[in-house]
Design an enzyme around this catalytic site. Sequence first.
Site, PDB file in Angstrom:
ATOM      1  N   CYS A   1       1.176 -13.076   4.292  1.00 37.73           N
ATOM      2  CA  CYS A   1       1.579 -13.792   3.075  1.00 37.73           C
ATOM      3  C   CYS A   1       3.111 -13.762   2.913  1.00 37.73           C
ATOM      4  O   CYS A   1       3.805 -14.408   3.682  1.00 37.73           O
ATOM      5  CB  CYS A   1       0.833 -13.221   1.870  1.00 37.73           C
ATOM      6  SG  CYS A   1       0.953 -14.289   0.435  1.00 37.73           S
ATOM      7  N   TYR A   2       3.643 -13.010   1.951  1.00 34.98           N
ATOM      8  CA  TYR A   2       5.102 -12.948   1.817  1.00 34.98           C
ATOM      9  C   TYR A   2       5.748 -12.518   3.132  1.00 34.98           C
ATOM     10  O   TYR A   2       6.838 -12.982   3.496  1.00 34.98           O
ATOM     11  CB  TYR A   2       5.484 -11.971   0.692  1.00 34.98           C
ATOM     12  CG  TYR A   2       6.984 -11.826   0.519  1.00 34.98           C
ATOM     13  CD1 TYR A   2       7.704 -12.751  -0.219  1.00 34.98           C
ATOM     14  CD2 TYR A   2       7.674 -10.776   1.126  1.00 34.98           C
ATOM     15  CE1 TYR A   2       9.084 -12.636  -0.347  1.00 34.98           C
ATOM     16  CE2 TYR A   2       9.040 -10.646   1.005  1.00 34.98           C
ATOM     17  CZ  TYR A   2       9.742 -11.578   0.264  1.00 34.98           C
ATOM     18  OH  TYR A   2      11.102 -11.462   0.137  1.00 34.98           O
TER      19      TYR A   2
ATOM     20  N   GLY B   1       3.565  -9.563  -1.147  1.00 32.75           N
ATOM     21  CA  GLY B   1       4.300  -9.062  -2.315  1.00 32.75           C
ATOM     22  C   GLY B   1       4.515 -10.198  -3.287  1.00 32.75           C
ATOM     23  O   GLY B   1       4.309 -11.360  -2.936  1.00 32.75           O
TER      24      GLY B   1
ATOM     25  N   GLU C   1      -6.471  -8.047   4.537  1.00 27.60           N
ATOM     26  CA  GLU C   1      -6.777  -6.663   4.146  1.00 27.60           C
ATOM     27  C   GLU C   1      -7.776  -6.578   2.994  1.00 27.60           C
ATOM     28  O   GLU C   1      -8.227  -5.491   2.663  1.00 27.60           O
ATOM     29  CB  GLU C   1      -5.475  -5.920   3.772  1.00 27.60           C
ATOM     30  CG  GLU C   1      -4.847  -6.290   2.431  1.00 27.60           C
ATOM     31  CD  GLU C   1      -4.026  -7.586   2.443  1.00 27.60           C
ATOM     32  OE1 GLU C   1      -4.128  -8.351   3.425  1.00 27.60           O
ATOM     33  OE2 GLU C   1      -3.308  -7.847   1.455  1.00 27.60           O
TER      34      GLU C   1
ATOM     35  N   HIS D   1      -4.878 -13.058   3.022  1.00 28.06           N
ATOM     36  CA  HIS D   1      -4.842 -11.589   2.977  1.00 28.06           C
ATOM     37  C   HIS D   1      -5.999 -10.995   3.786  1.00 28.06           C
ATOM     38  O   HIS D   1      -7.093 -10.828   3.257  1.00 28.06           O
ATOM     39  CB  HIS D   1      -4.899 -11.103   1.525  1.00 28.06           C
ATOM     40  CG  HIS D   1      -3.623 -11.366   0.794  1.00 28.06           C
ATOM     41  ND1 HIS D   1      -2.614 -10.436   0.716  1.00 28.06           N
ATOM     42  CD2 HIS D   1      -3.173 -12.470   0.157  1.00 28.06           C
ATOM     43  CE1 HIS D   1      -1.596 -10.950   0.050  1.00 28.06           C
ATOM     44  NE2 HIS D   1      -1.909 -12.193  -0.300  1.00 28.06           N
TER      45      HIS D   1
ATOM     46  N   ASP E   1     -11.294  11.999  -7.075  1.00 29.77           N
ATOM     47  CA  ASP E   1      -9.966  12.174  -6.500  1.00 29.77           C
ATOM     48  C   ASP E   1      -9.389  13.558  -6.780  1.00 29.77           C
ATOM     49  O   ASP E   1      -8.947  14.255  -5.867  1.00 29.77           O
ATOM     50  CB  ASP E   1      -8.995  11.106  -7.043  1.00 29.77           C
ATOM     51  CG  ASP E   1      -9.562   9.711  -6.917  1.00 29.77           C
ATOM     52  OD1 ASP E   1     -10.517   9.539  -6.139  1.00 29.77           O
ATOM     53  OD2 ASP E   1      -9.062   8.801  -7.593  1.00 29.77           O
TER      54      ASP E   1
ATOM     55  N   LYS F   1     -10.198   5.094  -1.562  1.00 31.28           N
ATOM     56  CA  LYS F   1     -11.333   5.785  -2.170  1.00 31.28           C
ATOM     57  C   LYS F   1     -12.452   6.109  -1.172  1.00 31.28           C
ATOM     58  O   LYS F   1     -13.001   7.206  -1.190  1.00 31.28           O
ATOM     59  CB  LYS F   1     -11.877   4.899  -3.300  1.00 31.28           C
ATOM     60  CG  LYS F   1     -12.861   5.563  -4.203  1.00 31.28           C
ATOM     61  CD  LYS F   1     -12.143   6.530  -5.091  1.00 31.28           C
ATOM     62  CE  LYS F   1     -12.725   6.682  -6.434  1.00 31.28           C
ATOM     63  NZ  LYS F   1     -11.734   7.183  -7.375  1.00 31.28           N
TER      64      LYS F   1
HETATM   65  P1  XMP Z   1      -7.478  -1.653 -12.462  1.00 32.46           P
HETATM   66  O1  XMP Z   1      -7.900  -1.680 -13.879  1.00 32.46           O
HETATM   67  O2  XMP Z   1      -5.988  -1.506 -12.296  1.00 32.46           O
HETATM   68  O3  XMP Z   1      -8.091  -0.331 -11.857  1.00 32.46           O
HETATM   69  O4  XMP Z   1      -8.043  -2.802 -11.666  1.00 32.46           O
HETATM   70  C1  XMP Z   1      -8.232  -0.047 -10.496  1.00 32.46           C
HETATM   71  C2  XMP Z   1      -8.986   1.262 -10.379  1.00 32.46           C
HETATM   72  O5  XMP Z   1      -8.170   2.335 -10.838  1.00 32.46           O
HETATM   73  C3  XMP Z   1      -8.800   3.015 -11.915  1.00 32.46           C
HETATM   74  N1  XMP Z   1      -7.735   3.367 -12.859  1.00 32.46           N
HETATM   75  C4  XMP Z   1      -7.132   4.566 -12.915  1.00 32.46           C
HETATM   76  N2  XMP Z   1      -7.335   5.700 -12.226  1.00 32.46           N
HETATM   77  N3  XMP Z   1      -5.641   6.783 -13.472  1.00 32.46           N
HETATM   78  C5  XMP Z   1      -6.600   6.812 -12.515  1.00 32.46           C
HETATM   79  O6  XMP Z   1      -6.788   7.874 -11.909  1.00 32.46           O
HETATM   80  C6  XMP Z   1      -5.363   5.676 -14.206  1.00 32.46           C
HETATM   81  O7  XMP Z   1      -4.501   5.670 -15.046  1.00 32.46           O
HETATM   82  C7  XMP Z   1      -6.160   4.519 -13.912  1.00 32.46           C
HETATM   83  N4  XMP Z   1      -6.182   3.280 -14.416  1.00 32.46           N
HETATM   84  C8  XMP Z   1      -7.154   2.568 -13.757  1.00 32.46           C
HETATM   85  C9  XMP Z   1      -9.785   2.018 -12.490  1.00 32.46           C
HETATM   86  O8  XMP Z   1     -10.813   2.663 -13.223  1.00 32.46           O
HETATM   87  C10 XMP Z   1     -10.248   1.319 -11.237  1.00 32.46           C
HETATM   88  O9  XMP Z   1     -11.210   2.077 -10.534  1.00 32.46           O
END
Ligand code: XMP
Length: 467
Positions: free
Chosen positions: A36-37, A9, A125, A123, A181, A323
């Site tokens: 970690c934390y 964290g 994970e 980490h 999703d 995912k």
């Molecule tokens: P970031 O940019 O935070 O994104 O590294 C991680 C993953 O999440 C997706 N992403 C979203 N998916 N609603 C979603 O359903 C959102 O608001 C959103 N923002 C980012 C991004 O494309 C990546 O796969």
Amino acid sequence: MKGIIFSGGPASVTQEGSPRPDSEVFRMGLPIFGICYGLQVMSKMLGGEVECPEHKEYGIANIDIIAASPLFEGVSRNSQVWMSHGDRVASIPEGFRQIARTDSCPYTAVEDRKRNFYGVQFHPEVVHSLEGQKMLRNFVINICHANADWNMGSFINEAVEEIREEVGDKNVLCGLSGGVDSSVAALLIHKAIGDQLVCVFVNNGMLRKGEAESVLSLFGQHFNIRLQYADAEEAFLAALKGKTDPEDKRKTIGKLFVDTFYSEARKCGNISYLAQGTLYPDIVESRSPFGGPTATIKSHHNVGGLPSDLKWKLLEPLKELFKDEVRVLGRELGLPDELVNRHPFPGPGLGVRCIGEVTKERLDALRDIDAIFIDEIRKAGLYGEIWQALADLLPVKSVGVQGDERTYREVCTLRAVTSQDAMTADWYRLPYDVMQKCASRICNEVSAVNRVLYDITSKPPATIEWE
Ligand code: XMP
């Protein structure tokens, strides 16, 4: 309960008010694994010391395992791990011993075999810790003696039962984006409650080229699900006018999604639940620092952007999955491979890839750029190797020369990453000839831009999306 893992964290145990477990957990006789934390808090609470060195450590490191431990069974002596920490343990509590070290971190891994307490500074994970899964497995199976009897078939049956029990005879509205999703969430809920589910597909004007048509035809043709189409492009673009701050944009889009769902719900009777395809990483990365220990990275619209007075209960049957698990679930539920294997696409869509103000003209340009990029990646046979490929339009203009004429146009960036769960990601080494084709087609076919850049940043320190 078989054991406890204290996760990492952003807090520092050296600061007052940083999160601590009840000290009773150390007397429960259960194995504990601090990461970690989690290691730092365990060390501090049991009598060790934690220091705040001048240099924080981020990135790949090789540990040196110096003592045999059940945690490291089958792990190579100089295993590669991912470090991401500010503080580190300076002295360990009584009963503990050092089991691995690195040059910059003496207490990289520690154990108290008698009490079954283990801790690591790195980490395990994340994918960059090459044998991290082995360590977690060692803790869960060998140290906690838990059974590995979870599988997707049993998940579906349990989830269907839970949804039926929770929803009863009420109606559920599901925001269907056509991504993996929400499609999987919709199918799972449909399996549980049939026509008590109504899906709403919102065209927010920030979709990819041809996306609305393909979602409507797929769900219209293949699945017998009640589906409503809401054309809300104008409302979204009007609400975003003049907005440039990323969080402001995300929250505005999130609010409008909810408003659109409310108005669509009026057409289909009494709704009691809003269903979403929220995954575990969405929750981890959007939780408020005031509501929990994890820092808010972004308000993912389906988690952080919802109003506190939402008039429906939330139904999020995938919220404990990653995912790759959702993809397996999608296949089991009969989703076509083409959809299951689609790259993730954020709920706020191209709105968070149109850096700066979102306008119809900029979105149209970005739609074309994105289509060219994906097309070239597919033609090169690389789509399946890449976790996600995205194009962003920057509010920065540069001078170019096209057809002997001076141009002054916006810059676009292309980004492709590999990842396993989107929590960390590496930039994809796209072959030069593919980059070259993309750059030349984009400048020739999209008149709004005259310069193309390729993003070579990993996550961390960058995120996958730019906003
Ligand atoms: P970031 O940019 O935070 O994104 O590294 C991680 C993953 O999440 C997706 N992403 C979203 N998916 N609603 C979603 O359903 C959102 O608001 C959103 N923002 C980012 C991004 O494309 C990546 O796969």
